[in-house]
Write a protein that holds these residues in place. Structure first.
Motif, PDB file in Angstrom:
ATOM      1  N   ASN A  51      72.654  12.492  55.557  1.00 40.68           N
ATOM      2  CA  ASN A  51      71.996  13.495  54.714  1.00 40.68           C
ATOM      3  C   ASN A  51      72.880  14.721  54.520  1.00 40.68           C
ATOM      4  O   ASN A  51      72.914  15.314  53.431  1.00 40.68           O
ATOM      5  N   HIS A  52      73.594  15.112  55.566  1.00 43.66           N
ATOM      6  CA  HIS A  52      74.491  16.260  55.456  1.00 43.66           C
ATOM      7  C   HIS A  52      75.635  15.958  54.491  1.00 43.66           C
ATOM      8  O   HIS A  52      76.003  16.806  53.662  1.00 43.66           O
ATOM      9  N   TYR A  53      76.175  14.761  54.580  1.00 42.96           N
ATOM     10  CA  TYR A  53      77.275  14.381  53.694  1.00 42.96           C
ATOM     11  C   TYR A  53      76.813  14.408  52.236  1.00 42.96           C
ATOM     12  O   TYR A  53      77.520  14.903  51.351  1.00 42.96           O
ATOM     13  N   MET A  54      75.610  13.897  51.989  1.00 45.43           N
ATOM     14  CA  MET A  54      75.078  13.898  50.628  1.00 45.43           C
ATOM     15  C   MET A  54      74.796  15.317  50.147  1.00 45.43           C
ATOM     16  O   MET A  54      75.014  15.638  48.968  1.00 45.43           O
ATOM     17  N   ALA A  55      74.315  16.178  51.038  1.00 42.37           N
ATOM     18  CA  ALA A  55      74.035  17.563  50.662  1.00 42.37           C
ATOM     19  C   ALA A  55      75.320  18.294  50.280  1.00 42.37           C
ATOM     20  O   ALA A  55      75.348  19.059  49.306  1.00 42.37           O
ATOM     21  N   VAL A  56      76.385  18.055  51.032  1.00 45.67           N
ATOM     22  CA  VAL A  56      77.673  18.666  50.697  1.00 45.67           C
ATOM     23  C   VAL A  56      78.182  18.118  49.370  1.00 45.67           C
ATOM     24  O   VAL A  56      78.691  18.861  48.522  1.00 45.67           O
ATOM     25  N   GLY A  57      78.032  16.812  49.171  1.00 45.34           N
ATOM     26  CA  GLY A  57      78.467  16.212  47.916  1.00 45.34           C
ATOM     27  C   GLY A  57      77.728  16.768  46.715  1.00 45.34           C
ATOM     28  O   GLY A  57      78.314  16.951  45.635  1.00 45.34           O
ATOM     29  N   ASP A  65      84.875  12.876  43.212  1.00 46.04           N
ATOM     30  CA  ASP A  65      86.099  12.586  42.459  1.00 46.04           C
ATOM     31  C   ASP A  65      87.260  13.449  42.925  1.00 46.04           C
ATOM     32  O   ASP A  65      88.266  13.577  42.229  1.00 46.04           O
ATOM     33  N   PHE A  66      87.122  14.023  44.111  1.00 47.90           N
ATOM     34  CA  PHE A  66      88.125  14.973  44.583  1.00 47.90           C
ATOM     35  C   PHE A  66      89.507  14.313  44.687  1.00 47.90           C
ATOM     36  O   PHE A  66      89.647  13.218  45.236  1.00 47.90           O
ATOM     37  N   GLY A  67      90.510  15.004  44.137  1.00 46.80           N
ATOM     38  CA  GLY A  67      91.883  14.528  44.208  1.00 46.80           C
ATOM     39  C   GLY A  67      92.251  13.485  43.173  1.00 46.80           C
ATOM     40  O   GLY A  67      93.338  12.900  43.251  1.00 46.80           O
ATOM     41  N   HIS A  68      91.385  13.262  42.189  1.00 45.64           N
ATOM     42  CA  HIS A  68      91.669  12.179  41.239  1.00 45.64           C
ATOM     43  C   HIS A  68      92.878  12.484  40.350  1.00 45.64           C
ATOM     44  O   HIS A  68      93.578  11.564  39.913  1.00 45.64           O
ATOM     45  N   GLU A  69      93.144  13.775  40.106  1.00 43.51           N
ATOM     46  CA  GLU A  69      94.299  14.111  39.267  1.00 43.51           C
ATOM     47  C   GLU A  69      95.605  13.817  39.998  1.00 43.51           C
ATOM     48  O   GLU A  69      96.522  13.216  39.435  1.00 43.51           O
ATOM     49  N   GLY A 109      84.694   6.798  51.418  1.00 44.79           N
ATOM     50  CA  GLY A 109      85.002   5.824  50.371  1.00 44.79           C
ATOM     51  C   GLY A 109      83.834   5.514  49.457  1.00 44.79           C
ATOM     52  O   GLY A 109      83.957   4.672  48.562  1.00 44.79           O
ATOM     53  N   TRP A 110      82.703   6.185  49.660  1.00 48.35           N
ATOM     54  CA  TRP A 110      81.512   5.915  48.862  1.00 48.35           C
ATOM     55  C   TRP A 110      81.277   7.001  47.828  1.00 48.35           C
ATOM     56  O   TRP A 110      81.563   8.178  48.051  1.00 48.35           O
ATOM     57  N   GLY A 111      80.698   6.592  46.700  1.00 44.80           N
ATOM     58  CA  GLY A 111      80.257   7.532  45.687  1.00 44.80           C
ATOM     59  C   GLY A 111      78.802   7.912  45.914  1.00 44.80           C
ATOM     60  O   GLY A 111      78.171   7.481  46.882  1.00 44.80           O
ATOM     61  N   SER A 113      76.089   7.036  44.273  1.00 50.15           N
ATOM     62  CA  SER A 113      75.151   5.909  44.203  1.00 50.15           C
ATOM     63  C   SER A 113      75.196   5.072  45.478  1.00 50.15           C
ATOM     64  O   SER A 113      74.154   4.630  45.978  1.00 50.15           O
ATOM     65  N   GLU A 114      76.404   4.870  46.019  1.00 56.47           N
ATOM     66  CA  GLU A 114      76.517   4.113  47.270  1.00 56.47           C
ATOM     67  C   GLU A 114      75.855   4.856  48.430  1.00 56.47           C
ATOM     68  O   GLU A 114      75.235   4.235  49.299  1.00 56.47           O
ATOM     69  N   MET A 115      75.970   6.172  48.441  1.00 56.58           N
ATOM     70  CA  MET A 115      75.328   6.958  49.489  1.00 56.58           C
ATOM     71  C   MET A 115      73.806   6.837  49.404  1.00 56.58           C
ATOM     72  O   MET A 115      73.122   6.705  50.424  1.00 56.58           O
ATOM     73  N   THR A 116      73.280   6.865  48.182  1.00 57.92           N
ATOM     74  CA  THR A 116      71.832   6.732  48.002  1.00 57.92           C
ATOM     75  C   THR A 116      71.355   5.354  48.450  1.00 57.92           C
ATOM     76  O   THR A 116      70.325   5.224  49.127  1.00 57.92           O
ATOM     77  N   GLN A 117      72.097   4.323  48.076  1.00 62.84           N
ATOM     78  CA  GLN A 117      71.739   2.968  48.503  1.00 62.84           C
ATOM     79  C   GLN A 117      71.791   2.839  50.024  1.00 62.84           C
ATOM     80  O   GLN A 117      70.924   2.201  50.631  1.00 62.84           O
ATOM     81  N   ALA A 118      72.802   3.456  50.622  1.00 62.36           N
ATOM     82  CA  ALA A 118      72.926   3.407  52.080  1.00 62.36           C
ATOM     83  C   ALA A 118      71.754   4.120  52.747  1.00 62.36           C
ATOM     84  O   ALA A 118      71.240   3.667  53.781  1.00 62.36           O
TER      85      ALA A 118
END
Length: 210
Positions: A51-57, A65-69, A109-111, A113-118
């Motif tokens: 939950n904390h990871y999702m809240a930060v996200g 998408d951090f670092g995609h450039e 490594g999750w986006g 949607s993957e976090m929500t599914q998890a």
């Protein structure tokens, strides 16, 4: 005959009054209870971190998408970038006994949607595990026939949780329905259902004897 019957009833009442709620000769129910407490600690720690990871996200628009450039959308590179940012700048999270930013590496490594599914998958897995542990505890306590009542408790609790969440809980922790649903789930994710099914009938029998 009357005196013998009265003595028999008196002995039965005395046994009921002094009989323990759980079998002491085969106390492997204690191992099941310890397993439930240990599993409860682990699953709570996991939920808090997720939950904390999702809240930060959700707080940072480009978090997933951090670092995609710099990485040109290379997955492994982006995972390392997010991991480095997390270890250096992520807000601290209060776990069971401490403030920390430690988390599970797989989250990086999750986006969204993957976090929500998890999150939903973890919730279902935890409830099923606790149901199995509750049923095992009832068997260890010598009352395996009460599993039907246990199942009824779970079905009603899940229905109440879903109802409150759909009616007034989709907005998150700020909604009253969400908090009610969370409390009901917290009840299921504990030894309380099986302990109630063991202790309440025992207390009732003692009250009737007294």
């Amino acid at each position: 005959m009357t005196g013998r019957g009265a003595n028999s009833k008196g002995a039965t009442a005395l046994e009921a009054r002094h009989s323990p709620p759980l079998p002491m000769r085969r106390p492997w129910w204690a191992l099941v209870l310890a397993g439930m407490i240990g599993f409860g600690y682990v699953q709570e720690d996991t939920k808090v971190k997720l939950n904390h990871y999702m809240a930060v996200g959700d707080r940072y628009a480009d978090f997933y998408d951090f670092g995609h450039e710099e990485c040109e959308w290379d997955r492994n590179c982006m995972i390392e970038k997010r991991k480095m940012w997390w270890e250096g700048y992520a807000p601290l999270c209060r776990t069971n006994y401490a403030y920390t930013r430690d988390t599970y590496a797989v989250f990086h490594g999750w986006g969204r949607s993957e976090m929500t599914q998890a999150k939903w998958g973890l919730m279902a897995f935890i409830v099923l595990c606790f149901f199995a542990l509750d049923a095992l505890f009832l068997r260890a306590a010598g009352v395996p026939d009460r599993w039907k009542v246990l199942l009824l408790i779970y079905v009603v609790s899940v229905f109440v949780t879903a109802a409150f969440w759909f009616l007034d809980g989709q907005g998150g922790a700020e909604e009253a329905g969400y908090n009610v649903a969370r409390e009901v789930l917290g009840f299921l994710q504990s030894p309380m259902p099986s302990l109630m099914l063991v202790l309440l009938p025992w207390l009732r029998e003692r009250a009737m004897v007294d």
